[in-house]
Write a protein that holds these residues in place. Structure first.
Motif, PDB file in Angstrom:
ATOM      1  N   LYS A   9       0.828  -1.167  -0.071  1.00 26.76           N
ATOM      2  CA  LYS A   9       0.068   0.087  -0.142  1.00 26.76           C
ATOM      3  C   LYS A   9       0.879   1.434  -0.126  1.00 26.76           C
ATOM      4  CE  LYS A   9      -4.076   2.360   2.203  1.00 26.76           C
ATOM      5  NZ  LYS A   9      -4.977   2.169   3.420  1.00 26.76           N
ATOM      6  N   TYR A  10       1.855   1.158   0.657  1.00 27.74           N
ATOM      7  CA  TYR A  10       2.862   2.347   0.786  1.00 27.74           C
ATOM      8  C   TYR A  10       3.997   2.483   0.221  1.00 27.74           C
ATOM      9  CZ  TYR A  10      -0.756   3.070   4.329  1.00 27.74           C
ATOM     10  OH  TYR A  10      -1.864   3.060   5.097  1.00 27.74           O
ATOM     11  N   LYS A  11       4.063   1.478  -0.803  1.00 28.96           N
ATOM     12  CA  LYS A  11       5.186   1.531  -1.815  1.00 28.96           C
ATOM     13  C   LYS A  11       6.599   1.150  -1.186  1.00 28.96           C
ATOM     14  CE  LYS A  11       2.544   3.759  -5.496  1.00 28.96           C
ATOM     15  NZ  LYS A  11       2.600   4.946  -6.345  1.00 28.96           N
ATOM     16  N   GLN A  82      10.473  13.461   1.092  1.00 24.91           N
ATOM     17  CA  GLN A  82      10.761  12.714  -0.026  1.00 24.91           C
ATOM     18  C   GLN A  82      11.877  12.675  -0.869  1.00 24.91           C
ATOM     19  OE1 GLN A  82       8.320  10.128  -0.617  1.00 24.91           O
ATOM     20  NE2 GLN A  82       9.705   9.324  -2.176  1.00 24.91           N
ATOM     21  N   ASN A 101       5.573   6.453  -0.266  1.00 22.36           N
ATOM     22  CA  ASN A 101       4.045   6.988  -0.327  1.00 22.36           C
ATOM     23  C   ASN A 101       3.579   6.587   0.936  1.00 22.36           C
ATOM     24  OD1 ASN A 101       2.067   8.127  -1.560  1.00 22.36           O
ATOM     25  ND2 ASN A 101       1.027   6.146  -2.133  1.00 22.36           N
ATOM     26  N   PRO A 103       1.623   7.943   4.316  1.00 23.72           N
ATOM     27  CA  PRO A 103       0.787   9.037   4.509  1.00 23.72           C
ATOM     28  C   PRO A 103       1.329   9.844   5.571  1.00 23.72           C
ATOM     29  CG  PRO A 103       0.265   7.084   5.620  1.00 23.72           C
ATOM     30  CD  PRO A 103       1.173   6.595   4.826  1.00 23.72           C
ATOM     31  N   GLU A 122      -3.185  10.836   2.794  1.00 24.13           N
ATOM     32  CA  GLU A 122      -2.976   9.575   1.807  1.00 24.13           C
ATOM     33  C   GLU A 122      -2.393  10.178   0.655  1.00 24.13           C
ATOM     34  OE1 GLU A 122      -2.641   6.543   2.959  1.00 24.13           O
ATOM     35  OE2 GLU A 122      -4.314   6.229   4.399  1.00 24.13           O
ATOM     36  N   ASN A 123      -1.197   9.367   0.242  1.00 27.19           N
ATOM     37  CA  ASN A 123      -0.955   9.608  -1.174  1.00 27.19           C
ATOM     38  C   ASN A 123      -0.303  11.069  -1.130  1.00 27.19           C
ATOM     39  OD1 ASN A 123      -1.605   7.075  -2.348  1.00 27.19           O
ATOM     40  ND2 ASN A 123      -3.624   7.693  -2.460  1.00 27.19           N
ATOM     41  N   SER A 124       0.377  11.493  -0.336  1.00 30.34           N
ATOM     42  CA  SER A 124       0.905  12.942  -0.281  1.00 30.34           C
ATOM     43  C   SER A 124       1.956  13.257  -1.305  1.00 30.34           C
ATOM     44  CB  SER A 124       1.292  13.144   1.033  1.00 30.34           C
ATOM     45  OG  SER A 124       2.481  12.448   1.356  1.00 30.34           O
ATOM     46  N   THR A 125       2.764  12.243  -1.617  1.00 28.68           N
ATOM     47  CA  THR A 125       3.875  12.457  -2.452  1.00 28.68           C
ATOM     48  C   THR A 125       3.379  12.625  -3.720  1.00 28.68           C
ATOM     49  OG1 THR A 125       4.471  10.088  -2.870  1.00 28.68           O
ATOM     50  CG2 THR A 125       5.603  11.396  -1.064  1.00 28.68           C
ATOM     51  N   GLU A 126       2.121  12.123  -4.308  1.00 21.83           N
ATOM     52  CA  GLU A 126       1.479  12.127  -5.606  1.00 21.83           C
ATOM     53  C   GLU A 126       0.606  13.045  -5.728  1.00 21.83           C
ATOM     54  OE1 GLU A 126       0.014   8.163  -6.281  1.00 21.83           O
ATOM     55  OE2 GLU A 126       2.058   7.327  -5.765  1.00 21.83           O
TER      56      GLU A 126
END
Length: 232
Positions: A9-11, A82, A101, A103, A122-126
């Motif tokens: 889920k968090y790569k 990141q 990735n 949260p 969630e998915n903050s880097t994207e």
């Protein structure tokens, strides 16, 4: 949540020894060995100059729906974390992993009996700035305020970015979770306007196993660079 689910889920992936420098390999072992170090965290408080960042925000980012200056700070700090990859490494049951990735966890003061609620991005880097600003605003406006949204195993991995907007502290230390995962913890304080300048105290706690003042200096430089860049 099982480890395989967390990694998916968090790569996340296992860090290989050959990827790391001699010093990093040594530090990751040494500072998490309780025979040598009982508490691996280093804590310091910086007085961060936000003067130019505020100007850039007002001119280029404020118009976005849901925008706030605090969201802008959190978004850019998450981007800097990141970029400086060592701040995305985590220790789980004695093995180090690299995540791309995770949260963002940020506690929001709401007062009353609840006192705080957990905001999870969630998915903050994207997320683009527009997406992040709206997600942050939606979480703040969510009337179903809750605590402990995430399982402890996941929460202990998240970068912790808090805000105490009424406290002009000169030093602030956050208590640490029993799980020594290597996550960094940050707390912004009260912004102070002095003449033509704007400053904010920023409390930082980093795990010496995967970070140190050398890489922290790079992180702060990246953070300031992102804050003062009007391209988004």
């Amino acid at each position: 949540m099982e480890l395989t689910q967390i990694l998916s889920k968090y790569k996340g992936r296992t860090l290989k020894e050959e990827e790391l420098s001699h010093y990093v390999n040594w530090a990751m072992d040494y500072f998490h060995d309780e025979n040598h170090v009982t508490d691996p965290y280093l804590t310091m408080t910086l007085n961060l100059d936000l003067t130019q960042a505020r100007s850039v925000y007002e001119n280029s980012y404020k118009a976005v729906e849901g925008a706030s200056f605090q969201a802008y700070l959190v978004w850019n700090l998450s981007r800097a974390l990141q970029k400086e990859w060592t701040f995305s490494t985590r220790n789980i049951d004695g093995t180090w992993y690299l995540f791309t990735n995770l949260p963002i966890f940020t506690p929001i003061a709401v007062g009353g009996d609840l006192r705080f609620k957990d905001v999870i991005i969630e998915n903050s880097t994207e997320l683009s700035w527009q997406e992040f600003a709206q997600a942050y605003r939606n979480e703040i406006n969510n009337e179903n305020a809750q605590l402990e949204i995430l399982p402890q195993k996941v929460w202990a991995l998240c970068p912790f970015i808090g805000n105490l907007p009424n406290m002009n502290f000169t030093s602030f230390q956050v208590h640490r979770n029993r799980l020594k995962t290597g996550r960094p913890l940050f707390y912004f304080g009260k912004r102070v306007q002095t003449a033509d300048s704007l400053f904010v105290p920023l409390s930082i706690s980093i795990d010496h196993a995967n970070a140190d003042p050398f890489v922290l200096d790079r992180l702060i430089s990246s953070f300031q660079s992102y804050l003062c860049n009007n391209i988004h």
